[in-house]
Motif scaffolding. Structure first.
Motif, PDB file in Angstrom:
ATOM      1  N   PHE A   1       3.956  -7.740   4.171  1.00 50.97           N
ATOM      2  CA  PHE A   1       3.208  -6.618   3.601  1.00 50.97           C
ATOM      3  C   PHE A   1       4.110  -5.392   3.618  1.00 50.97           C
ATOM      4  O   PHE A   1       4.788  -5.110   4.612  1.00 50.97           O
ATOM      5  CB  PHE A   1       1.938  -6.350   4.423  1.00 50.97           C
ATOM      6  N   ASN A   2       4.114  -4.675   2.473  1.00 50.80           N
ATOM      7  CA  ASN A   2       4.926  -3.470   2.334  1.00 50.80           C
ATOM      8  C   ASN A   2       4.028  -2.233   2.450  1.00 50.80           C
ATOM      9  O   ASN A   2       2.968  -2.155   1.807  1.00 50.80           O
ATOM     10  CB  ASN A   2       5.648  -3.447   0.980  1.00 50.80           C
ATOM     11  N   LEU A   3       4.490  -1.255   3.269  1.00 49.07           N
ATOM     12  CA  LEU A   3       3.761   0.011   3.442  1.00 49.07           C
ATOM     13  C   LEU A   3       4.723   1.149   3.134  1.00 49.07           C
ATOM     14  O   LEU A   3       5.819   1.229   3.693  1.00 49.07           O
ATOM     15  CB  LEU A   3       3.236   0.152   4.880  1.00 49.07           C
ATOM     16  N   GLU A   4       4.283   2.049   2.237  1.00 45.42           N
ATOM     17  CA  GLU A   4       5.107   3.202   1.857  1.00 45.42           C
ATOM     18  C   GLU A   4       4.287   4.483   2.102  1.00 45.42           C
ATOM     19  O   GLU A   4       3.153   4.609   1.630  1.00 45.42           O
ATOM     20  CB  GLU A   4       5.532   3.112   0.395  1.00 45.42           C
ATOM     21  N   ILE A   5       4.901   5.413   2.834  1.00 48.17           N
ATOM     22  CA  ILE A   5       4.263   6.702   3.143  1.00 48.17           C
ATOM     23  C   ILE A   5       5.116   7.788   2.507  1.00 48.17           C
ATOM     24  O   ILE A   5       6.321   7.898   2.784  1.00 48.17           O
ATOM     25  CB  ILE A   5       4.146   6.937   4.661  1.00 48.17           C
ATOM     26  N   ARG A   6       4.474   8.629   1.672  1.00 47.45           N
ATOM     27  CA  ARG A   6       5.190   9.705   0.993  1.00 47.45           C
ATOM     28  C   ARG A   6       4.610  11.058   1.423  1.00 47.45           C
ATOM     29  O   ARG A   6       3.400  11.187   1.600  1.00 47.45           O
ATOM     30  CB  ARG A   6       5.068   9.562  -0.531  1.00 47.45           C
ATOM     31  N   LEU A   7       5.493  12.041   1.566  1.00 43.72           N
ATOM     32  CA  LEU A   7       5.062  13.399   1.893  1.00 43.72           C
ATOM     33  C   LEU A   7       4.850  14.163   0.601  1.00 43.72           C
ATOM     34  O   LEU A   7       5.779  14.310  -0.209  1.00 43.72           O
ATOM     35  CB  LEU A   7       6.112  14.108   2.763  1.00 43.72           C
ATOM     36  N   ALA A   8       3.625  14.648   0.395  1.00 44.66           N
ATOM     37  CA  ALA A   8       3.315  15.379  -0.832  1.00 44.66           C
ATOM     38  C   ALA A   8       4.004  16.741  -0.796  1.00 44.66           C
ATOM     39  O   ALA A   8       4.139  17.365   0.264  1.00 44.66           O
ATOM     40  CB  ALA A   8       1.810  15.552  -0.966  1.00 44.66           C
ATOM     41  N   PRO A   9       4.476  17.224  -1.947  1.00 44.25           N
ATOM     42  CA  PRO A   9       5.112  18.546  -1.976  1.00 44.25           C
ATOM     43  C   PRO A   9       4.115  19.645  -1.617  1.00 44.25           C
ATOM     44  O   PRO A   9       2.907  19.522  -1.840  1.00 44.25           O
ATOM     45  CB  PRO A   9       5.603  18.654  -3.420  1.00 44.25           C
ATOM     46  N   ALA A  10       4.643  20.726  -1.028  1.00 48.86           N
ATOM     47  CA  ALA A  10       3.779  21.840  -0.630  1.00 48.86           C
ATOM     48  C   ALA A  10       3.158  22.479  -1.846  1.00 48.86           C
ATOM     49  O   ALA A  10       3.825  22.689  -2.864  1.00 48.86           O
ATOM     50  CB  ALA A  10       4.590  22.870   0.155  1.00 48.86           C
TER      51      ALA A  10
ATOM     52  N   ALA B   1       0.860  -1.187   0.000  1.00 51.03           N
ATOM     53  CA  ALA B   1       0.000   0.000   0.000  1.00 51.03           C
ATOM     54  C   ALA B   1       0.891   1.230   0.000  1.00 51.03           C
ATOM     55  O   ALA B   1       1.916   1.272   0.688  1.00 51.03           O
ATOM     56  CB  ALA B   1      -0.920   0.017   1.213  1.00 51.03           C
ATOM     57  N   ILE B   2       0.487   2.221  -0.810  1.00 50.85           N
ATOM     58  CA  ILE B   2       1.238   3.474  -0.912  1.00 50.85           C
ATOM     59  C   ILE B   2       0.260   4.620  -0.606  1.00 50.85           C
ATOM     60  O   ILE B   2      -0.830   4.685  -1.190  1.00 50.85           O
ATOM     61  CB  ILE B   2       1.862   3.651  -2.306  1.00 50.85           C
ATOM     62  N   TYR B   3       0.683   5.516   0.319  1.00 46.62           N
ATOM     63  CA  TYR B   3      -0.166   6.649   0.703  1.00 46.62           C
ATOM     64  C   TYR B   3       0.619   7.946   0.509  1.00 46.62           C
ATOM     65  O   TYR B   3       1.832   8.011   0.745  1.00 46.62           O
ATOM     66  CB  TYR B   3      -0.607   6.541   2.163  1.00 46.62           C
ATOM     67  N   LEU B   4      -0.127   9.004   0.119  1.00 48.40           N
ATOM     68  CA  LEU B   4       0.447  10.328  -0.082  1.00 48.40           C
ATOM     69  C   LEU B   4      -0.160  11.265   0.975  1.00 48.40           C
ATOM     70  O   LEU B   4      -1.388  11.395   1.064  1.00 48.40           O
ATOM     71  CB  LEU B   4       0.144  10.830  -1.495  1.00 48.40           C
ATOM     72  N   VAL B   5       0.704  11.912   1.765  1.00 48.47           N
ATOM     73  CA  VAL B   5       0.262  12.768   2.880  1.00 48.47           C
ATOM     74  C   VAL B   5       0.314  14.226   2.439  1.00 48.47           C
ATOM     75  O   VAL B   5       1.367  14.720   2.012  1.00 48.47           O
ATOM     76  CB  VAL B   5       1.145  12.555   4.123  1.00 48.47           C
ATOM     77  N   HIS B   6      -0.834  14.921   2.558  1.00 48.92           N
ATOM     78  CA  HIS B   6      -0.937  16.336   2.179  1.00 48.92           C
ATOM     79  C   HIS B   6      -1.011  17.222   3.442  1.00 48.92           C
ATOM     80  O   HIS B   6      -1.456  16.794   4.505  1.00 48.92           O
ATOM     81  CB  HIS B   6      -2.186  16.563   1.317  1.00 48.92           C
ATOM     82  N   ASN B   7      -0.609  18.488   3.259  1.00 45.46           N
ATOM     83  CA  ASN B   7      -0.721  19.535   4.307  1.00 45.46           C
ATOM     84  C   ASN B   7       0.080  19.180   5.558  1.00 45.46           C
ATOM     85  O   ASN B   7      -0.349  19.446   6.685  1.00 45.46           O
ATOM     86  CB  ASN B   7      -2.187  19.777   4.693  1.00 45.46           C
ATOM     87  N   ALA B   8       1.234  18.603   5.378  1.00 48.93           N
ATOM     88  CA  ALA B   8       2.112  18.283   6.502  1.00 48.93           C
ATOM     89  C   ALA B   8       3.526  18.719   6.158  1.00 48.93           C
ATOM     90  O   ALA B   8       3.937  18.679   4.994  1.00 48.93           O
ATOM     91  CB  ALA B   8       2.068  16.803   6.822  1.00 48.93           C
ATOM     92  N   LYS B   9       4.272  19.156   7.195  1.00 45.76           N
ATOM     93  CA  LYS B   9       5.650  19.585   6.988  1.00 45.76           C
ATOM     94  C   LYS B   9       6.628  18.423   7.085  1.00 45.76           C
ATOM     95  O   LYS B   9       7.726  18.490   6.547  1.00 45.76           O
ATOM     96  CB  LYS B   9       6.017  20.648   8.024  1.00 45.76           C
ATOM     97  N   SER B  10       6.239  17.382   7.804  1.00 43.24           N
ATOM     98  CA  SER B  10       7.067  16.192   7.933  1.00 43.24           C
ATOM     99  C   SER B  10       6.162  15.016   8.230  1.00 43.24           C
ATOM    100  O   SER B  10       4.960  15.177   8.467  1.00 43.24           O
ATOM    101  CB  SER B  10       8.120  16.367   9.035  1.00 43.24           C
ATOM    102  N   LEU B  11       6.749  13.841   8.241  1.00 45.00           N
ATOM    103  CA  LEU B  11       5.993  12.627   8.523  1.00 45.00           C
ATOM    104  C   LEU B  11       6.274  12.189   9.957  1.00 45.00           C
ATOM    105  O   LEU B  11       7.434  12.039  10.358  1.00 45.00           O
ATOM    106  CB  LEU B  11       6.384  11.511   7.540  1.00 45.00           C
TER     107      LEU B  11
ATOM    108  N   VAL C   1      -3.359  10.514  11.982  1.00 44.76           N
ATOM    109  CA  VAL C   1      -4.441   9.951  11.182  1.00 44.76           C
ATOM    110  C   VAL C   1      -4.159   8.461  10.976  1.00 44.76           C
ATOM    111  O   VAL C   1      -3.057   8.076  10.548  1.00 44.76           O
ATOM    112  CB  VAL C   1      -4.563  10.662   9.821  1.00 44.76           C
ATOM    113  N   ALA C   2      -5.151   7.618  11.271  1.00 52.75           N
ATOM    114  CA  ALA C   2      -4.975   6.170  11.142  1.00 52.75           C
ATOM    115  C   ALA C   2      -4.913   5.765   9.667  1.00 52.75           C
ATOM    116  O   ALA C   2      -5.618   6.312   8.823  1.00 52.75           O
ATOM    117  CB  ALA C   2      -6.108   5.442  11.849  1.00 52.75           C
ATOM    118  N   VAL C   3      -4.054   4.804   9.411  1.00 51.36           N
ATOM    119  CA  VAL C   3      -3.885   4.262   8.054  1.00 51.36           C
ATOM    120  C   VAL C   3      -4.294   2.792   8.074  1.00 51.36           C
ATOM    121  O   VAL C   3      -3.857   2.029   8.948  1.00 51.36           O
ATOM    122  CB  VAL C   3      -2.428   4.415   7.580  1.00 51.36           C
ATOM    123  N   GLU C   4      -5.136   2.407   7.133  1.00 54.10           N
ATOM    124  CA  GLU C   4      -5.613   1.025   7.092  1.00 54.10           C
ATOM    125  C   GLU C   4      -4.582   0.129   6.406  1.00 54.10           C
ATOM    126  O   GLU C   4      -4.031   0.474   5.361  1.00 54.10           O
ATOM    127  CB  GLU C   4      -6.940   0.947   6.335  1.00 54.10           C
ATOM    128  N   ILE C   5      -4.373  -1.005   7.073  1.00 57.12           N
ATOM    129  CA  ILE C   5      -3.536  -2.048   6.473  1.00 57.12           C
ATOM    130  C   ILE C   5      -4.302  -3.356   6.577  1.00 57.12           C
ATOM    131  O   ILE C   5      -5.154  -3.522   7.464  1.00 57.12           O
ATOM    132  CB  ILE C   5      -2.159  -2.148   7.168  1.00 57.12           C
TER     133      ILE C   5
END
Length: 250
Positions: free
Chosen positions: A240-249, A162-172, A229-233
């Protein structure tokens, strides 16, 4: 003399008339003023004359000529006229006192108005006098806009990755909470961050500036939260592979 002719002594007359012997002696010596008031004298004369046999009128005339004239009673002067004069005088005095006090108050008020007192000393050189005019109120500073809410956008989801993109955040900021035994391998911003087996009740924190990749051996025993924010797995017991990416501002 009339008593002697009647053959009576003073004691006999005393018994007959019930007049004290001393009073009988005053009566025979014409000392009427020693007997008492005129009414007593006339009564004694009447009884004395009846017992010795003479006319009481002759003795009454003698008694009237010898008794001193009673001084007329002095009329009492009423105090009412004095009160009638006193009350108006007191009223006039009260009015004068009130007028005097009112005049003093008015005089003080006029004096304080005409003579307000010495002027205030000048301000020292270089010291600016305060401006009595009201200053405009400063405009309120604009309030900073609230930061936008963090949102997580799924990019890819299946039972193996699963791959998720995080918006409106400065860091993870990632929190891993384990409810059972789970082998885990972590990579933060392209560098290995550790590999270990977690057990029930353990937690682990990860911070990244761009990307986090995690490999779970038993994802059914782990829960993941990204920036609160909870992430479903998937509830599976295989890798299982989980990837979290920080979206650009934006």
């Amino acid at each position: 003399e009339a008593r002697h002719k009647a053959g009576l002594s003073l004691e006999d007359l005393h018994k007959l008339t019930m007049i004290p012997i001393r009073q009988l002696e005053f009566l025979e010596s014409y000392q009427f003023d020693e007997i008492g008031p005129s009414v007593y004298v006339k009564g004694f004369i009447r009884r004395y004359a009846q017992e010795v046999g003479i006319d009481p009128d002759s003795l009454w005339q003698l008694e009237a000529s010898l008794l001193p004239l009673a001084s007329p009673a002095r009329p009492r002067h009423s105090r009412q006229p004095f009160r009638n004069y006193l009350i108006p005088i007191l009223r006039i005095l009260a009015i004068l006192v009130i007028l005097f006090l009112a005049g003093v108050l008015i005089y003080k008020a006029i004096s304080s108005y005409l003579d307000p007192g010495p002027p205030s000393p000048p301000a020292p050189p270089g010291q600016q006098q305060e401006d009595p005019s009201p200053q405009p109120e400063p405009e309120p500073e604009p309030q900073p806009e609230p930061e936008p809410e963090v949102t997580i956008e799924p990019v890819q989801e299946d039972n193996s990755e699963a791959i998720y993109l995080v918006h409106n955040a400065k860091s993870l900021e990632i929190t891993l909470a384990f409810s059972g035994k789970c082998w885990t391998r972590m990579t933060v911003d392209g560098e290995k961050a550790g590999e270990r087996t977690f057990t029930t009740g353990q937690q682990h924190q990860l911070t990244a500036a761009g990307t986090v990749r995690i490999r779970f051996g038993a994802p059914i025993n782990v829960s993941v939260a990204v920036n609160g924010v909870a992430v479903e797995i998937p509830d599976i017991r295989k890798g299982f592979n989980l990837e979290i990416r920080l979206a650009p501002a934006e």
